[in-house]
Design a protein around this motif. Structure first.
Motif, PDB file in Angstrom:
ATOM      1  N   TYR A  30       0.865  -1.114   0.146  1.00  0.00           N
ATOM      2  CA  TYR A  30      -0.055  -0.008  -0.096  1.00  0.00           C
ATOM      3  C   TYR A  30       0.774   1.073   0.312  1.00  0.00           C
ATOM      4  CZ  TYR A  30      -3.588  -3.397   1.464  1.00  0.00           C
ATOM      5  OH  TYR A  30      -4.199  -4.457   1.286  1.00  0.00           O
ATOM      6  N   LYS A  31       0.177   2.367  -0.623  1.00  0.00           N
ATOM      7  CA  LYS A  31       1.136   3.589  -0.816  1.00  0.00           C
ATOM      8  C   LYS A  31       0.064   4.594  -0.099  1.00  0.00           C
ATOM      9  CE  LYS A  31       3.808   2.656  -4.974  1.00  0.00           C
ATOM     10  NZ  LYS A  31       3.777   3.315  -6.410  1.00  0.00           N
ATOM     11  N   LEU A  32       0.718   5.226   0.977  1.00  0.00           N
ATOM     12  CA  LEU A  32      -0.326   6.110   1.654  1.00  0.00           C
ATOM     13  C   LEU A  32       0.156   7.703   0.988  1.00  0.00           C
ATOM     14  CD1 LEU A  32      -0.252   3.686   3.374  1.00  0.00           C
ATOM     15  CD2 LEU A  32      -0.964   5.089   5.229  1.00  0.00           C
ATOM     16  N   TYR A  33      -0.630   8.305   0.591  1.00  0.00           N
ATOM     17  CA  TYR A  33      -0.013   9.780   0.075  1.00  0.00           C
ATOM     18  C   TYR A  33      -0.857  10.746   0.896  1.00  0.00           C
ATOM     19  CZ  TYR A  33       0.092  13.679  -2.956  1.00  0.00           C
ATOM     20  OH  TYR A  33       0.092  15.163  -3.411  1.00  0.00           O
ATOM     21  N   LEU A  34      -0.157  11.922   1.261  1.00  0.00           N
ATOM     22  CA  LEU A  34      -0.727  12.990   1.764  1.00  0.00           C
ATOM     23  C   LEU A  34      -0.102  14.281   1.435  1.00  0.00           C
ATOM     24  CD1 LEU A  34      -2.050  14.038   4.332  1.00  0.00           C
ATOM     25  CD2 LEU A  34      -0.003  14.011   5.668  1.00  0.00           C
ATOM     26  N   GLU A  35      -1.014  15.134   1.063  1.00  0.00           N
ATOM     27  CA  GLU A  35      -0.663  16.515   0.466  1.00  0.00           C
ATOM     28  C   GLU A  35      -0.902  17.479   1.648  1.00  0.00           C
ATOM     29  OE1 GLU A  35      -1.029  19.339  -3.433  1.00  0.00           O
ATOM     30  OE2 GLU A  35      -2.582  17.734  -3.000  1.00  0.00           O
ATOM     31  N   THR A  36      -0.070  18.404   2.078  1.00  0.00           N
ATOM     32  CA  THR A  36      -0.347  19.461   2.955  1.00  0.00           C
ATOM     33  C   THR A  36       0.102  20.865   2.291  1.00  0.00           C
ATOM     34  OG1 THR A  36       1.920  19.108   4.116  1.00  0.00           O
ATOM     35  CG2 THR A  36      -0.080  17.778   4.802  1.00  0.00           C
ATOM     36  N   LYS A  37      -0.477  21.683   3.061  1.00  0.00           N
ATOM     37  CA  LYS A  37      -0.304  23.116   2.749  1.00  0.00           C
ATOM     38  C   LYS A  37       0.123  23.969   4.154  1.00  0.00           C
ATOM     39  CE  LYS A  37      -2.401  27.490   1.480  1.00  0.00           C
ATOM     40  NZ  LYS A  37      -3.876  27.970   1.252  1.00  0.00           N
ATOM     41  N   GLY A  38       1.441  24.525   3.674  1.00  0.00           N
ATOM     42  CA  GLY A  38       1.811  25.379   5.077  1.00  0.00           C
ATOM     43  C   GLY A  38       3.235  24.818   5.401  1.00  0.00           C
ATOM     44  N   GLY A  39       4.294  25.615   5.894  1.00  0.00           N
ATOM     45  CA  GLY A  39       5.359  25.158   6.316  1.00  0.00           C
ATOM     46  C   GLY A  39       5.441  24.008   7.393  1.00  0.00           C
ATOM     47  N   ARG A  40       4.355  24.086   8.175  1.00  0.00           N
ATOM     48  CA  ARG A  40       4.225  22.803   9.385  1.00  0.00           C
ATOM     49  C   ARG A  40       3.027  21.980   9.076  1.00  0.00           C
ATOM     50  NH1 ARG A  40       5.708  25.937  14.810  1.00  0.00           N
ATOM     51  NH2 ARG A  40       8.057  26.436  14.176  1.00  0.00           N
ATOM     52  N   HIS A  41       2.919  21.703   7.837  1.00  0.00           N
ATOM     53  CA  HIS A  41       1.736  20.878   7.281  1.00  0.00           C
ATOM     54  C   HIS A  41       0.414  21.538   8.072  1.00  0.00           C
ATOM     55  CE1 HIS A  41       4.886  18.119   5.970  1.00  0.00           C
ATOM     56  NE2 HIS A  41       5.523  18.377   6.857  1.00  0.00           N
ATOM     57  N   GLU A  42       0.202  22.751   8.232  1.00  0.00           N
ATOM     58  CA  GLU A  42      -1.026  23.085   8.916  1.00  0.00           C
ATOM     59  C   GLU A  42      -2.553  22.689   8.153  1.00  0.00           C
ATOM     60  OE1 GLU A  42       1.532  25.246   7.938  1.00  0.00           O
ATOM     61  OE2 GLU A  42       2.147  25.929   9.612  1.00  0.00           O
ATOM     62  N   LYS A  43      -2.383  22.556   6.913  1.00  0.00           N
ATOM     63  CA  LYS A  43      -3.630  22.091   6.297  1.00  0.00           C
ATOM     64  C   LYS A  43      -3.625  20.826   5.542  1.00  0.00           C
ATOM     65  CE  LYS A  43      -7.577  23.812   3.567  1.00  0.00           C
ATOM     66  NZ  LYS A  43      -8.664  23.217   4.200  1.00  0.00           N
ATOM     67  N   VAL A  44      -4.404  19.968   5.805  1.00  0.00           N
ATOM     68  CA  VAL A  44      -4.161  18.579   4.962  1.00  0.00           C
ATOM     69  C   VAL A  44      -4.904  19.078   3.462  1.00  0.00           C
ATOM     70  CG1 VAL A  44      -5.057  16.373   4.922  1.00  0.00           C
ATOM     71  CG2 VAL A  44      -4.076  17.138   6.735  1.00  0.00           C
ATOM     72  N   LEU A  45      -4.515  18.729   2.478  1.00  0.00           N
ATOM     73  CA  LEU A  45      -5.343  19.002   1.134  1.00  0.00           C
ATOM     74  C   LEU A  45      -5.946  17.756   0.900  1.00  0.00           C
ATOM     75  CD1 LEU A  45      -2.813  21.524  -0.554  1.00  0.00           C
ATOM     76  CD2 LEU A  45      -4.753  21.980   0.665  1.00  0.00           C
ATOM     77  N   GLN A  46      -5.079  16.677   0.705  1.00  0.00           N
ATOM     78  CA  GLN A  46      -5.695  15.250   0.315  1.00  0.00           C
ATOM     79  C   GLN A  46      -4.892  14.281   0.987  1.00  0.00           C
ATOM     80  OE1 GLN A  46      -5.541  14.063  -3.780  1.00  0.00           O
ATOM     81  NE2 GLN A  46      -4.069  15.850  -4.298  1.00  0.00           N
ATOM     82  N   CYS A  47      -5.501  13.118   1.119  1.00  0.00           N
ATOM     83  CA  CYS A  47      -5.107  11.798   1.693  1.00  0.00           C
ATOM     84  C   CYS A  47      -5.496  10.802   0.686  1.00  0.00           C
ATOM     85  CB  CYS A  47      -5.442  11.826   2.981  1.00  0.00           C
ATOM     86  SG  CYS A  47      -4.685  10.430   3.990  1.00  0.00           S
ATOM     87  N   LYS A  48      -4.676   9.829   0.446  1.00  0.00           N
ATOM     88  CA  LYS A  48      -5.169   8.736  -0.452  1.00  0.00           C
ATOM     89  C   LYS A  48      -4.334   7.370   0.038  1.00  0.00           C
ATOM     90  CE  LYS A  48      -5.358  11.420  -4.736  1.00  0.00           C
ATOM     91  NZ  LYS A  48      -4.826  11.281  -6.114  1.00  0.00           N
ATOM     92  N   ILE A  49      -5.267   6.402  -0.171  1.00  0.00           N
ATOM     93  CA  ILE A  49      -4.504   5.003   0.111  1.00  0.00           C
ATOM     94  C   ILE A  49      -4.720   4.230  -1.294  1.00  0.00           C
ATOM     95  CG2 ILE A  49      -4.532   2.872   1.297  1.00  0.00           C
ATOM     96  CD1 ILE A  49      -5.924   4.332   3.453  1.00  0.00           C
ATOM     97  N   ILE A  50      -3.431   3.903  -1.687  1.00  0.00           N
ATOM     98  CA  ILE A  50      -3.328   3.319  -2.986  1.00  0.00           C
ATOM     99  C   ILE A  50      -2.835   1.885  -3.048  1.00  0.00           C
ATOM    100  CG2 ILE A  50      -2.105   3.675  -5.536  1.00  0.00           C
ATOM    101  CD1 ILE A  50      -1.809   6.636  -4.360  1.00  0.00           C
ATOM    102  N   HIS A  51      -3.467   1.009  -3.790  1.00  0.00           N
ATOM    103  CA  HIS A  51      -3.059  -0.401  -3.705  1.00  0.00           C
ATOM    104  C   HIS A  51      -3.202  -0.762  -5.335  1.00  0.00           C
ATOM    105  CE1 HIS A  51      -2.263  -4.370  -2.332  1.00  0.00           C
ATOM    106  NE2 HIS A  51      -3.573  -4.754  -3.089  1.00  0.00           N
TER     107      HIS A  51
END
Length: 122
Positions: free
Chosen positions: A72-93
């Motif tokens: 499984y690949k877990l993907y997280l995209e965040t915005k902000g220098g300290r990851h303040e906002k989660v833009l998207q999160c996916k689990i890929i298989h």
């Protein structure tokens, strides 16, 4: 004729019980295999094997975070220098998205639960 009706009724009851048992089991599986998006994001960010790339566009900082767990690949995209906002999160298989969260969706919230496969333990 009465015997035939009794057999049909018996089969219908049996099928009904099997269906309700299957649904109960499925709901139990779904209940136990979900985690909040916020918890999953924290897991990805704090895991020592997570690969993080930082990009900057128009003075805005974005991060792409990848964590591979078994197949499984877990993907997280965040915005902000300290990851303040989660833009998207996916689990890929196997190249397919099996579960995802997108912050731009009006219905999505960080406290929403996202399905995770049995192979991933949070």
């Amino acid at each position: 004729m009465k015997h035939v009706l009794e057999q049909m009724l018996s089969r219908a009851r049996s099928a009904s019980h099997k269906l309700s048992d299957n649904l109960k089991n499925k709901f139990e599986q779904l209940k136990s295999n979900k985690v909040t998006v916020s918890d999953l994001a924290t897991l990805i960010l704090l895991h020592p094997e997570t690969k993080i790339t930082r990009s900057e566009y128009l003075s805005l900082v974005f991060h792409d975070c990848w964590l591979v767990v078994d197949d499984y690949k877990l993907y997280l995209e965040t915005k902000g220098g300290r990851h303040e906002k989660v833009l998207q999160c996916k689990i890929i298989h196997d190249g397919k998205v099996i579960s995802s969260f997108h912050s731009y969706s009006s219905k999505s919230k960080l406290r929403d639960k996202i399905k995770i496969p049995d192979g991933i333990h949070v």
